[in-house]
Design an enzyme around this catalytic site. Sequence first.
Site, PDB file in Angstrom:
ATOM      1  N   SER A 151       0.974  -1.796  -0.189  1.00 45.58           N
ATOM      2  CA  SER A 151      -0.108  -0.271  -0.217  1.00 45.58           C
ATOM      3  C   SER A 151       0.808   1.162   0.055  1.00 45.58           C
ATOM      4  CB  SER A 151      -0.840  -0.217   1.408  1.00 45.58           C
ATOM      5  OG  SER A 151      -2.262   0.896   1.079  1.00 45.58           O
ATOM      6  N   ASP A 184      -9.047  -4.828  -5.944  1.00 40.03           N
ATOM      7  CA  ASP A 184      -8.300  -3.599  -4.864  1.00 40.03           C
ATOM      8  C   ASP A 184      -9.674  -3.182  -4.695  1.00 40.03           C
ATOM      9  OD1 ASP A 184      -7.172  -1.969  -3.329  1.00 40.03           O
ATOM     10  OD2 ASP A 184      -5.356  -2.115  -3.833  1.00 40.03           O
ATOM     11  N   HIS A 212      -7.348  -5.268  -1.615  1.00 34.17           N
ATOM     12  CA  HIS A 212      -6.157  -4.129  -1.152  1.00 34.17           C
ATOM     13  C   HIS A 212      -5.475  -5.669  -0.207  1.00 34.17           C
ATOM     14  CE1 HIS A 212      -4.018  -1.324  -0.313  1.00 34.17           C
ATOM     15  NE2 HIS A 212      -4.629  -1.579   0.687  1.00 34.17           N
TER      16      HIS A 212
END
Length: 800
Positions: free
Chosen positions: A668, A741, A775
């Site tokens: 991330s 995601d 994610h």
Amino acid sequence: MKIKLTICLLAFLNFYEAQENISYQKPSAEILKLADYDRPPSVLTNSKKDWVVFVYRPTYKTLDDLNQQEMKLGGLRINPVTNISSSTSYSYNLKVRKMNDKTEVQVKGLPTNPKITNTSFSPDEKKLAFTNTTDKGVELWVVDLETATAKKITKDNLNANLGNPYSWMKDSQSFLIKVLPENRPKLTDSSKDLPTGPIVSTADGKVSQNRTYQDLLKNPQDEKNFEILTASELYNADLSGNLKKIKDQDLFAGISYSPDGNYLMLTTLKKPFSYIVPLSRFPMTTTVYDTKGNVVKVVNEVPLNEIMPKGFSSVRVGKRDMSWRADQPATLVFAEALDGGDQSKTVDFRDEVFTWEAPFTAQPKSFFKTKQRYEGTSWTNNHYAIVSEGWYDTRNTKSYLVDLNDGKSQVIEDRNYQDVYSDPGSFNTTKNDFGRYVLDMKGDKAYLIGAGFTKDGQHPFIDEMDMKSLKKKRLYTSNLKGAKEEIIDIINPSKGEVLTIQQSASQYPNYFKKNIKSNKSEAVTNFANPFESIKDVYKEVITYKRNDGVTLTGTLYLPANYDRKAKKEKLPLLIWAYPTEYKDKNTAGQNTQNPNDFTFPYYGSFVYWTAKGYAVLDDAAFPIIGEGKTEPNDTFIPQLVANGKAAIDAVDQLGYIDRNKVAVGGHSYGAFMTANLLTHSKDYACGIARSGAYNRTLTPFGFQSEQRNYWDVPEIYNTMSPFMNADKMKTPMLLIHGDADNNPGTFTLQTERYFQALKNLGAPVKMVLLPKESHGYAAKENILHLLWEQDQFLEKCLKK
């Protein structure tokens, strides 16, 4: 450095073809042994600490679990067949036992192949409810703890699309449940329908600051399907499964009984829906009903909230944070902004807090005014309350002790919330006669449990605080040698009984019942270490300084058989990190790492690779500091590079590594960090960037901790974006992303476009898209393949 880079580039280019058709792979035996393990159960305890529930969950999901039907609407991801979030993680077994017993008891009568979630104790704490998801939907079950027997209460027709579909009633003998409407329309599939017209959105000229959201409504068909999927009817269900209808269908987003059980507060979603914000900002109406279902009062009406002032401390106007006051039978508490919700305005007070007593015929009473943004109130069974406020720009938090008898208040906490060394801890809570959590007080004494981070290490503590004098008395400081003790709860303050978790680098975390007066402990759980193969790795928290004097830390791991004295072999180094923003250097340099934390390898770190002969610096500190009026991101790149160089220098000075063989990685924002480091520094042989965002102009109204928009500071957005500097990136990089995601800002498109730019500019880069993953990654097939990809990449770049 040039020779090292050339060799790695050649190896990289020879190893990877332009397009690979590859099946799922598994990592090498050393890593597979660590990754393919049985997860120990999680532990639930009731507030009385007389029952312990063991909840068993699979280590990973399967790809088949992810390959279910899914609709993305209003910020939700829903399975339209089972009517529960498609991202739900399920447990498959339950065991129970009394706290003082030694053996768990298998719960009898569980459903076949159960998918358990939404577990909660009954108000009298003699039962445990849970939902089970079948192939057709969600059903409600109850476990009698004394007999360890499960019983089904409802059919699989509950609606969990807006969260937990049931609420315990105060009598512990019945529930309020959300049921799918009997005449529910069929969902529309608009994929083949010809449109009846264009989609038109209009701006009204008002300035707003909306982040980039995923999974929003896009057209009228989405609106219709959202309404169908979130609609429920409310029923009362007793333990025998008898049903009584309470409310006709509506879009019930919030359900809450008053502490005395005499009032029901329902929040319902209203139209118009939005195509630019998620359902949390749709119009809502909150209504309170009596036990007969009659309307008592509409207590709140919130309009569509598409317009928000700039800044993390800005809020919407109107009543917000409305909830039942825990220490009263039926009194609401809420806040309203006094600055129009706009943090840029200069005012004496930001928020006003009100209380409103049922049946709401009188006007709400002003309870407290905050100078910063209101963050909540903790109540007691005595005549005290604690009101908290905070302000993001300064990272300040304040708490006030309010005497409810005379309304006088005193500041009991005023600090930078990132200053962990000054953290006074959190007040211990207990259930009151209403079954609500309030501060655990004995007379005028309350109790604080603190994590205990200090410059000399971590020492968790218990303080007793006198609410009259505000003086504190230290009751206990943890000083376990070679182990870490986390204080979970104070069972009996007068007897000194507490519940703790003890662990060490090689001892899996286990619960203990401890007497802090006699210092005797009794094990509650005895979970074995599932990672025995790395129990002897060397682990040390190292401290070092950045070139500007900021103190940094990281947890260093060395292979179990590495000779630290001889240091004959220079190891390749893997650095895993995540940048964090601070407003001052002192808090940025504080240490929150403990060498006695259990060494828990998982796909989100590089620790697995100690078994392959690598040195690993995990959770390396990467502070980004902006003091005073300077924002952290004003100097993001030079601070990032300085953090990385300091980490490499520190491990190199210990004599363990070959600094020409250093890799950096992150997930991330850590992926964003990695791409920038490889672009702007020559200190790395390669890098692994997972599920990142690389073009900040695609998140133009703020990202991470950046409150300014692109048009405020275009140079910051452009300078910080690896995509804008793709022509400078020549170091081998492995880009990984889930192809579904769901995180705001990190669209899969971010990685796809960045890869295309790098590839066309001649950079040595590989992209791996993991099917069905959001994610965070969940499926076993994907995670094992991810580890294989990383292993192959690191072996080629750092060892061969």
